[in-house]
Design a protein around this motif. Structure first.
Motif, PDB file in Angstrom:
ATOM      1  N   VAL A 150      94.043  10.255  53.653  1.00  0.00           N
ATOM      2  CA  VAL A 150      94.075   8.986  52.914  1.00  0.00           C
ATOM      3  C   VAL A 150      92.892   8.839  51.951  1.00  0.00           C
ATOM      4  O   VAL A 150      93.096   8.563  50.756  1.00  0.00           O
ATOM      5  N   PRO A 151      91.644   8.998  52.386  1.00  0.00           N
ATOM      6  CA  PRO A 151      90.556   8.865  51.407  1.00  0.00           C
ATOM      7  C   PRO A 151      90.572   9.943  50.331  1.00  0.00           C
ATOM      8  O   PRO A 151      90.253   9.657  49.167  1.00  0.00           O
ATOM      9  N   LEU A 152      90.936  11.175  50.695  1.00  0.00           N
ATOM     10  CA  LEU A 152      91.022  12.232  49.679  1.00  0.00           C
ATOM     11  C   LEU A 152      92.073  11.881  48.633  1.00  0.00           C
ATOM     12  O   LEU A 152      91.831  11.971  47.421  1.00  0.00           O
ATOM     13  N   TRP A 153      93.243  11.482  49.096  1.00  0.00           N
ATOM     14  CA  TRP A 153      94.326  11.164  48.164  1.00  0.00           C
ATOM     15  C   TRP A 153      93.979   9.951  47.304  1.00  0.00           C
ATOM     16  O   TRP A 153      94.257   9.930  46.095  1.00  0.00           O
ATOM     17  N   SER A 154      93.381   8.956  47.907  1.00  0.00           N
ATOM     18  CA  SER A 154      93.042   7.738  47.162  1.00  0.00           C
ATOM     19  C   SER A 154      92.098   8.039  46.007  1.00  0.00           C
ATOM     20  O   SER A 154      92.251   7.484  44.908  1.00  0.00           O
ATOM     21  N   PHE A 155      91.149   8.915  46.235  1.00  0.00           N
ATOM     22  CA  PHE A 155      90.161   9.211  45.202  1.00  0.00           C
ATOM     23  C   PHE A 155      90.681  10.227  44.192  1.00  0.00           C
ATOM     24  O   PHE A 155      90.506  10.059  42.985  1.00  0.00           O
ATOM     25  N   ILE A 156      91.341  11.278  44.677  1.00  0.00           N
ATOM     26  CA  ILE A 156      91.758  12.374  43.793  1.00  0.00           C
ATOM     27  C   ILE A 156      93.028  12.034  43.015  1.00  0.00           C
ATOM     28  O   ILE A 156      93.186  12.433  41.863  1.00  0.00           O
ATOM     29  N   VAL A 157      93.923  11.279  43.621  1.00  0.00           N
ATOM     30  CA  VAL A 157      95.213  10.998  42.991  1.00  0.00           C
ATOM     31  C   VAL A 157      95.322   9.547  42.518  1.00  0.00           C
ATOM     32  O   VAL A 157      95.570   9.277  41.345  1.00  0.00           O
ATOM     33  N   TYR A 158      95.113   8.598  43.426  1.00  0.00           N
ATOM     34  CA  TYR A 158      95.386   7.205  43.077  1.00  0.00           C
ATOM     35  C   TYR A 158      94.481   6.677  41.964  1.00  0.00           C
ATOM     36  O   TYR A 158      94.970   6.146  40.960  1.00  0.00           O
ATOM     37  N   SER A 159      93.182   6.804  42.116  1.00  0.00           N
ATOM     38  CA  SER A 159      92.265   6.218  41.135  1.00  0.00           C
ATOM     39  C   SER A 159      92.465   6.770  39.722  1.00  0.00           C
ATOM     40  O   SER A 159      92.517   5.996  38.756  1.00  0.00           O
TER      41      SER A 159
END
Length: 404
Positions: free
Chosen positions: A127-136
């Motif tokens: 979740v934190p990896l995806w939020s930073f690398i993809v979502y933001s």
């Protein structure tokens, strides 16, 4: 004096909307939790609630700046707002808080695709990896003033591309790395509590008014219009899914009507502030029928999307995003000026919508696949066969939802 009153009213509306979006996460937990078997209820809910813990912290540390910075670069923001730097006035705080709730619910949407088989420890890292690398970065592309999709321009009023297509494409990548549930598609648990699903759907519908109408970022006519289009689209989606299900299977179901509501809400999300009220009915009805058909693709192409995240969120977002290219109507909302769709004298917008959708789908899918593959080859992301048979509530959380 009038300006001060207006600012206070807008601030109150956006903060209430943020609270409504936050409330959607436990609503989503109930919605997903009711759709899984009894041995995975709490795991499913925990995957959702975890997003309310970790994502706001990441948003405060760096995510917000990465999604909204301004340094004349079209791919991602900067770190000027890291550690809440510069978030010190009413407008910046309400923007930060509103965006934080969206950031929290987006990875929670993905959880439904991997129900019953993903290690919670792997989810906690994903979740934190995806939020930073993809979502933001995707949020920056679409809403940052220097973002390349913003500059096209392509329309996405409240997150149809940034949130639903983004999460749906990520869900597809993640399930391909994970593989199907044991015994899928024949021997899997059916929804164990449909009243819970309906309660969750009701909370989602209620919260979606904050999701969409709050995205006007003001208490104004556009917020009222987005509220109206959101309500009408959801109603149309409920009815069209029910009709499609009756024609195909002979009977309407509670699960189908709830799914039709959510599919239509997804589709109207990018369009709520860009299309007329009657157009929203068409969009909602189209989403109900087309998403009903789309969920069958997982059987044809053999990807185990447990709770139809791909079929409802990715396809629903695509439907809404593409139909903006036909139905966008600046004349439908007083005082607004934006590019019209094909049916209202435009033409350029449709191509821009398709470009933005394909780009986000490709980036989210590839980046998520890489993240999942790295986690798979290091810590492992799939629960053991024994844990899966026992259920993740017991094996991963040492608790059960129901004590007989």
């Amino acid at each position: 004096m009038d300006l001060a009153i207006g600012d206070a009213g807008s601030n109150a509306w956006v903060l209430v909307s943020a609270a409504l979006v936050m409330f959607m996460v436990p609503g989503l937990a109930l919605f997903y939790g009711g759709m899984v078997g009894t041995k995975n209820v709490l795991n499913m809910m925990n995957m959702n609630l975890y997003c309310l813990g970790i994502v706001p912290l990441l948003w405060a540390v760096a995510g917000f700046g990465f999604a909204s910075g301004d340094w004349s670069f079209p791919l991602f923001g900067d770190f000027d707002a890291a550690w809440l730097n510069g978030i010190d006035d009413m407008e910046s705080k309400r923007t930060f808080v509103f965006g934080m709730t969206f950031a929290a619910i987006t990875p929670a949407l993905i959880s439904g695709a991997v129900a019953g088989r993903m290690k919670f420890s792997a989810w906690a890292i994903f979740v934190p990896l995806w939020s930073f690398i993809v979502y933001s970065p995707v949020v920056y592309w679409i809403y940052g003033e220097e973002g390349w999709i913003f500059q096209l321009p392509a329309h996405d009023f409240a997150g149809g591309t940034a949130i639903h297509i983004n999460a749906g494409a990520a869900a597809l990548a993640l399930v391909l790395v994970l593989g199907p549930r044991k015994g899928w598609p024949r021997d899997v648990d059916f929804p164990h509590n449909l009243p819970l699903v309906l309660l969750g759907a009701g909370i989602l519908w209620f919260g979606w008014f904050g999701f969409n109408a709050g995205s006007a970022l003001a208490s104004d006519g556009r917020a009222s219009h987005a509220f109206l289009t959101t309500f009408l689209a959801a109603a149309a989606g409920l009815c069209s899914w029910m009709l499609a299900e009756t024609i195909k299977d002979g009977k309407p179901t509670a699960l189908g009507m709830a799914s039709g509501i959510v599919a239509a809400l997804v589709a109207i999300t990018p369009a709520a502030g860009f299309v007329g009220a009657m157009s929203s009915i068409v969009i909602g009805a189209a989403a109900g029928v087309l998403c009903f058909l789309a969920i069958g693709l997982k059987l044809r192409y053999k990807y185990d999307d447990s709770l139809d995240v791909v079929g409802i969120h990715m396809f629903g977002g695509i439907i809404g995003g593409v139909l903006i290219g036909f139905f966008a109507d600046s004349g439908a909302i007083e005082g607004q000026d934006f590019i019209n769709g094909v049916f209202f004298g435009g033409g350029e917008l449709l191509g821009n919508q398709i470009i933005s959708i394909l780009a986000v789908m490709a980036y989210s899918f590839v980046a998520t696949y890489i993240i999942a593959l790295v986690l798979h080859r290091t810590m492992g992301i799939r629960a053991s066969a024994e844990d899966e048979s026992v259920g993740l509530d017991q094996s991963h959380h040492a608790e059960t939802a129901y004590n007989n």
